[in-house]
Design a protein around this motif. Structure first.
Motif, PDB file in Angstrom:
ATOM      1  N   UNK A 290     -44.299  -8.257 -54.107  1.00 17.72           N
ATOM      2  CA  UNK A 290     -42.820  -8.224 -54.036  1.00 17.72           C
ATOM      3  C   UNK A 290     -41.949  -8.897 -54.796  1.00 17.72           C
ATOM      4  N   UNK A 291     -41.086  -8.322 -55.377  1.00 15.16           N
ATOM      5  CA  UNK A 291     -40.203  -9.126 -56.393  1.00 15.16           C
ATOM      6  C   UNK A 291     -38.886  -8.930 -55.972  1.00 15.16           C
ATOM      7  N   UNK A 292     -37.970 -10.181 -56.070  1.00 11.76           N
ATOM      8  CA  UNK A 292     -36.741 -10.215 -56.034  1.00 11.76           C
ATOM      9  C   UNK A 292     -36.268 -10.146 -57.439  1.00 11.76           C
ATOM     10  N   UNK A 293     -35.164  -9.128 -57.770  1.00  8.51           N
ATOM     11  CA  UNK A 293     -34.712  -8.869 -59.054  1.00  8.51           C
ATOM     12  C   UNK A 293     -33.347  -8.657 -59.126  1.00  8.51           C
ATOM     13  N   UNK A 294     -32.737  -9.408 -60.269  1.00 10.70           N
ATOM     14  CA  UNK A 294     -31.172  -9.156 -60.282  1.00 10.70           C
ATOM     15  C   UNK A 294     -30.641  -7.784 -60.261  1.00 10.70           C
ATOM     16  N   UNK A 295     -29.684  -7.421 -59.886  1.00 14.45           N
ATOM     17  CA  UNK A 295     -29.078  -6.005 -60.270  1.00 14.45           C
ATOM     18  C   UNK A 295     -28.977  -5.956 -61.732  1.00 14.45           C
ATOM     19  N   UNK A 296     -29.244  -4.687 -62.144  1.00 13.49           N
ATOM     20  CA  UNK A 296     -29.127  -4.222 -63.504  1.00 13.49           C
ATOM     21  C   UNK A 296     -29.966  -5.127 -64.465  1.00 13.49           C
ATOM     22  N   UNK A 297     -31.017  -5.706 -64.142  1.00 11.50           N
ATOM     23  CA  UNK A 297     -31.866  -6.547 -64.927  1.00 11.50           C
ATOM     24  C   UNK A 297     -33.291  -5.819 -64.636  1.00 11.50           C
TER      25      UNK A 297
ATOM     26  N   UNK B 241     -39.062   4.072 -60.671  1.00 13.00           N
ATOM     27  CA  UNK B 241     -38.244   5.018 -60.071  1.00 13.00           C
ATOM     28  C   UNK B 241     -37.280   4.504 -59.070  1.00 13.00           C
ATOM     29  N   UNK B 242     -36.954   2.974 -59.378  1.00 12.85           N
ATOM     30  CA  UNK B 242     -35.985   2.071 -58.521  1.00 12.85           C
ATOM     31  C   UNK B 242     -34.570   2.210 -58.810  1.00 12.85           C
ATOM     32  N   UNK B 243     -33.594   2.202 -58.004  1.00 16.62           N
ATOM     33  CA  UNK B 243     -32.352   2.130 -58.445  1.00 16.62           C
ATOM     34  C   UNK B 243     -31.967   0.968 -59.171  1.00 16.62           C
ATOM     35  N   UNK B 244     -30.922   0.871 -59.934  1.00 17.26           N
ATOM     36  CA  UNK B 244     -30.613   0.011 -61.156  1.00 17.26           C
ATOM     37  C   UNK B 244     -30.273  -1.293 -60.408  1.00 17.26           C
ATOM     38  N   UNK B 245     -29.650  -1.157 -59.301  1.00 13.15           N
ATOM     39  CA  UNK B 245     -29.049  -2.375 -58.528  1.00 13.15           C
ATOM     40  C   UNK B 245     -29.962  -2.882 -57.315  1.00 13.15           C
ATOM     41  N   UNK B 246     -30.914  -2.169 -57.124  1.00 16.58           N
ATOM     42  CA  UNK B 246     -31.783  -2.688 -55.955  1.00 16.58           C
ATOM     43  C   UNK B 246     -32.108  -4.001 -56.134  1.00 16.58           C
ATOM     44  N   UNK B 247     -32.060  -4.941 -55.105  1.00 17.05           N
ATOM     45  CA  UNK B 247     -32.447  -6.430 -55.128  1.00 17.05           C
ATOM     46  C   UNK B 247     -33.806  -6.564 -55.130  1.00 17.05           C
ATOM     47  N   UNK B 248     -34.698  -5.718 -54.629  1.00 17.86           N
ATOM     48  CA  UNK B 248     -36.022  -5.875 -54.567  1.00 17.86           C
ATOM     49  C   UNK B 248     -37.047  -4.621 -54.899  1.00 17.86           C
TER      50      UNK B 248
ATOM     51  N   UNK C  60     -38.004 -14.675 -66.292  1.00 20.72           N
ATOM     52  CA  UNK C  60     -37.747 -15.718 -65.404  1.00 20.72           C
ATOM     53  C   UNK C  60     -36.152 -15.834 -64.913  1.00 20.72           C
ATOM     54  N   UNK C  61     -35.491 -15.446 -65.856  1.00 15.89           N
ATOM     55  CA  UNK C  61     -33.969 -15.487 -65.504  1.00 15.89           C
ATOM     56  C   UNK C  61     -33.648 -14.435 -64.623  1.00 15.89           C
ATOM     57  N   UNK C  62     -34.240 -13.608 -64.338  1.00 16.80           N
ATOM     58  CA  UNK C  62     -33.741 -12.322 -63.376  1.00 16.80           C
ATOM     59  C   UNK C  62     -34.967 -11.924 -62.365  1.00 16.80           C
ATOM     60  N   UNK C  63     -36.045 -12.392 -62.211  1.00 13.69           N
ATOM     61  CA  UNK C  63     -37.016 -12.057 -61.547  1.00 13.69           C
ATOM     62  C   UNK C  63     -37.776 -13.208 -60.857  1.00 13.69           C
ATOM     63  N   UNK C  64     -37.870 -12.815 -59.648  1.00 13.43           N
ATOM     64  CA  UNK C  64     -38.841 -14.063 -58.783  1.00 13.43           C
ATOM     65  C   UNK C  64     -39.726 -13.222 -57.920  1.00 13.43           C
ATOM     66  N   UNK C  65     -40.782 -14.020 -57.583  1.00 12.54           N
ATOM     67  CA  UNK C  65     -41.962 -13.316 -56.713  1.00 12.54           C
ATOM     68  C   UNK C  65     -41.764 -13.888 -55.209  1.00 12.54           C
ATOM     69  N   UNK C  66     -41.681 -12.761 -54.397  1.00 16.86           N
ATOM     70  CA  UNK C  66     -41.606 -13.325 -53.016  1.00 16.86           C
ATOM     71  C   UNK C  66     -43.223 -13.273 -52.453  1.00 16.86           C
ATOM     72  N   UNK C  67     -43.890 -12.579 -52.677  1.00 15.61           N
ATOM     73  CA  UNK C  67     -45.302 -12.137 -52.177  1.00 15.61           C
ATOM     74  C   UNK C  67     -46.141 -11.687 -53.325  1.00 15.61           C
ATOM     75  N   UNK C  68     -47.508 -11.898 -53.164  1.00 12.64           N
ATOM     76  CA  UNK C  68     -48.170 -13.012 -52.238  1.00 12.64           C
ATOM     77  C   UNK C  68     -47.726 -14.369 -52.411  1.00 12.64           C
ATOM     78  N   UNK C  69     -47.707 -15.230 -51.268  1.00 12.31           N
ATOM     79  CA  UNK C  69     -47.518 -16.633 -51.218  1.00 12.31           C
ATOM     80  C   UNK C  69     -48.267 -17.502 -52.188  1.00 12.31           C
ATOM     81  N   UNK C  70     -49.554 -17.149 -52.249  1.00 16.57           N
ATOM     82  CA  UNK C  70     -50.463 -17.948 -53.192  1.00 16.57           C
ATOM     83  C   UNK C  70     -50.191 -17.622 -54.679  1.00 16.57           C
ATOM     84  N   UNK C  71     -49.702 -16.505 -54.725  1.00 15.52           N
ATOM     85  CA  UNK C  71     -49.255 -16.206 -56.351  1.00 15.52           C
ATOM     86  C   UNK C  71     -47.899 -16.980 -56.697  1.00 15.52           C
ATOM     87  N   UNK C  72     -47.272 -17.139 -55.727  1.00 15.89           N
ATOM     88  CA  UNK C  72     -45.686 -17.685 -55.799  1.00 15.89           C
ATOM     89  C   UNK C  72     -46.137 -19.052 -55.983  1.00 15.89           C
TER      90      UNK C  72
END
Length: 676
Positions: free
Chosen positions: A242-249, A258-265, A284-296
């Motif tokens: 599960x990734x947190x992603x900056x909109x339009x990145x 097939x995800x929306x261009x502004x989807x935050x996750x 790394x500017x625009x993506x952060x990992x939420x899960x799995x916790x060990x990978x994070x």
């Protein structure tokens, strides 16, 4: 082969090709080098070498006994008996575009001869289609020809190889596949010293491969470069991510999912740990990992390591003591066959058109006008010597117009060899990422090339044939699936860019810059599509920047109406993109004054990807690498993607930028911190 040898070969070809057949004894009488040889044996050996060169050139030289006199040997150049590449004008245009993927000065014989042989077909290219077709970028390596020949002839080769830890080692290999993956050439084969399959980056081969006997190891029935490259990922831990992603990145990732261009996750249903780690570090500017916790937690540690290694003053003491690495011990010079290919190609090209502007001939053959004139001077003193010295080729270049007459024997297509066909397949594969509406045409040309490859004399009888086969040099590069998620946006953007290039009209694009949050709206004048590996760029004049720029196609969010409001140019008191972001906007453009890096085994790819101007070797496999003027954002992303295997030593401002981004990444991946 000296100039005299080129002239002799051209005279032999003209003398044989100007008649239905010629007696061997007569040929020896009229060709001065044969007639004036020191002995009959010397003349025989010279002629045998010339016959091999003519066949390598791609002319179907046939020898046969006179049915009425077994002692007489007759020679002719076959015509109309197959072997030439049979393509439509549209397919020819695409293949001509594919032949532009190499740097002719460094590519070696197979790549250098391809363009001349295509131009010898006498087919007119479609200028609009040629302008719309992307220009590919393919590694140009002189080792490719002997490696490709070793595959088709099942030979064992020996070469010096720069290993992943920087050491130079002698390797003995039985090549199975020589192929391209994302614009890079690889060799996959049996390493006889280790008695095991091994994968080699062709750019790390530092001596010309030498043949050392026949191959003896059994070749796998189904083996590809992709399989070898992805083997380590398949062995990696697998999980949903599960990734947190900056909109339009990360637009390419959004398209695949097939995800929306502004989807935050975004969620990757099944991914390898190593793949996710590279993805997050590279973006790394625009993506952060939420899960799995060990990978994070692992990523938090990597970001922390990168930040700490770039804080403070770098250790430069060893830089002056490090030994400067000399370049690969491979020297490439044009062979007589290369020169002769161009001569015949030029003659055939002009003959099929009557007369051609001198500058046009030079542009088509990618040489100077001075070189074309030198070539015409060679043609001028050669011809059919079977009827006397007066029956020579007529070559004119007065008033900047080239004419060639009395050379009908050269009005014939030159056949592509197996290595040349494979090199052209590789060039064709570079067009796939941006083929767009021409995808079917590219695929049609690929099928005809693959069928032509199956006709080559050098392919073993039991070898499978085709772009996915393992028994011949393979270039597996299937076109993008038009039904894949995100294909509609990609197709709309690509079609609009190709139409603008064809019509030479401007476009208004909404663009997601790599080192700044949000998007900008720009009016650009597209000039050309470029593919580098799996990525496609638009070379265009940008009104906002006031100069020519390259835009990654997958970062163009959408095409807007001509009257859409444009972004305001950035000044000291204004910001292009006021949208908030967890990552601050950073410097863009190229780094002035060069960059020094210290890289370990896992980061050597950076020196290769950025084509380091200088490399200095350290004990233990690490190296110092100097990059000329790298794109700043791309360099910063690459150093972070290397996961601690690379350190920028200078300039200081690039080190500081890496520190800022890395500490931000460490904070976003720390336990107990919210992400996004």
């Amino acid at each position: 082969m000296a100039a005299r040898g080129v002239e002799r070969l051209l005279n032999v070809i003209m003398t044989i090709g100007s008649r239905s057949r010629i007696d061997r004894a007569q040929l020896f009488d009229v060709i001065p080098d044969y007639a004036n040889a020191e002995s009959a044996d010397a003349a025989e050996k010279m002629f045998e070498r010339d016959k091999a060169a003519i066949l390598e050139l791609g002319l179907p030289l046939v020898s046969e006994r006179d049915p009425w006199d077994e002692s007489r040997v007759l020679y002719r150049i076959a015509g109309g008996e197959g072997g030439a590449l049979d393509v439509t004008p549209e397919e020819y245009t695409v293949l001509l575009a594919a032949s532009r993927a190499w740097d002719d000065a460094a590519a070696g014989g197979a790549a250098r001869r391809v363009r001349a042989k295509l131009l010898s077909l006498g087919i007119e290219a479609d200028p609009d289609l040629l302008r719309r077709t992307p220009r590919g970028a393919l590694e140009s390596l002189p080792v490719l020809t002997p490696l490709l020949e070793a595959v088709t002839q099942r030979r064992r080769v020996v070469f010096s190889y720069r290993t992943a830890d920087g050491r130079l080692a002698e390797r003995t290999v039985e090549p199975w596949v020589v192929a391209v993956h994302e614009g890079r050439w690889y060799l996959w084969g049996h390493d006889t010293d280790r008695d095991a399959p091994r994968l080699f980056r062709a750019s790390r081969i530092e001596t010309y491969p030498r043949v050392k006997g026949r191959a003896s190891a059994e070749r796998p029935a189904h083996t590809s470069i992709e399989e070898a490259l992805h083997r380590s990922d398949s062995a990696s831990e697998q999980s949903a991510a599960r990734l947190a992603v900056e909109p339009f990145k990360a637009l390419a990732l959004r398209d695949r999912l097939g995800a929306p261009l502004d989807a935050p996750e975004l969620v990757l249903p099944e991914a390898a740990r190593t793949q996710v780690r590279r993805l997050v570090l590279a973006e790394s500017r625009w993506i952060a990992l939420r899960e799995p916790a060990s990978w994070r937690r692992e990523l938090a540690g990597i970001f922390t390591q990168i930040a700490r290694s770039h804080e403070g003053a770098p250790d430069l003491d060893a830089l002056e003591r490090a030994k400067v690495r000399t370049g690969p011990r491979i020297r490439v010079s044009a062979s007589g066959t290369d020169h002769l290919s161009r001569l015949i190609g030029e003659a055939s090209y002009v003959l099929s058109r009557g007369e051609v502007e001198l500058e046009q001939v030079a542009e088509e053959f990618a040489v100077s006008t001075e070189q074309i004139i030198e070539d015409l001077q060679v043609l001028f003193v050669c011809g059919d010597l079977g009827t006397g010295w007066e029956d020579l080729i007529e070559a004119e270049w007065d008033s900047g117009v080239v004419r060639v007459r009395n050379a009908d024997a050269l009005r014939r297509p030159l056949q592509l060899s197996v290595p040349e066909t494979t090199a052209l397949l590789a060039g064709l594969a570079t067009l796939d990422p941006a083929a767009g509406s021409e995808a079917a045409l590219v695929e049609s040309a690929r099928r005809k090339l693959s069928a032509h490859l199956g006709e080559g004399d050098g392919i073993p009888d039991d070898a499978p044939v085709g772009p996915d086969a393992s028994g011949v040099p393979a270039v597996p590069a299937p076109p993008q699936d038009p039904s894949a998620p995100g294909a509609d946006r990609r197709t709309a953007v690509l079609d609009a860019v190709q139409d603008a290039i064809g019509a030479q009209e401007p476009l208004v694009i909404r663009y997601s810059p790599p080192a700044a949050p949000g998007t900008t709206v720009r009016r650009v004048h597209p000039l050309e599509l470029l593919t580098v590996g799996s990525r496609t760029y638009v070379r265009a004049d940008c009104e906002l920047a006031g100069q020519e720029r390259r835009f990654r196609l997958d970062r163009i969010v959408e095409i807007l109406d001509e009257d859409a409001p444009l972004s305001v140019p950035r000044t000291a008191s204004t910001a292009q993109d006021p949208a908030p972001s967890a990552v601050p906007a950073t410097g863009s453009g190229r780094v002035d004054g060069g960059v020094w890096l210290r890289v370990e085994a896992g980061g050597l790819w950076i020196a290769e990807a950025f084509e380091a101007d200088e490399i200095r070797d350290l004990d233990g496999g690490s190296v110092y690498a100097r990059l000329g003027h790298p794109v700043r954002a791309a360099l910063v992303d690459a150093v972070i993607e290397a996961a601690g295997a690379a350190e920028v030593l200078s300039p200081r401002e690039v080190r500081d930028e890496i520190v800022t981004i890395s500490w931000g990444g460490a904070e976003r991946h720390a336990d107990g911190q919210s992400v996004g």
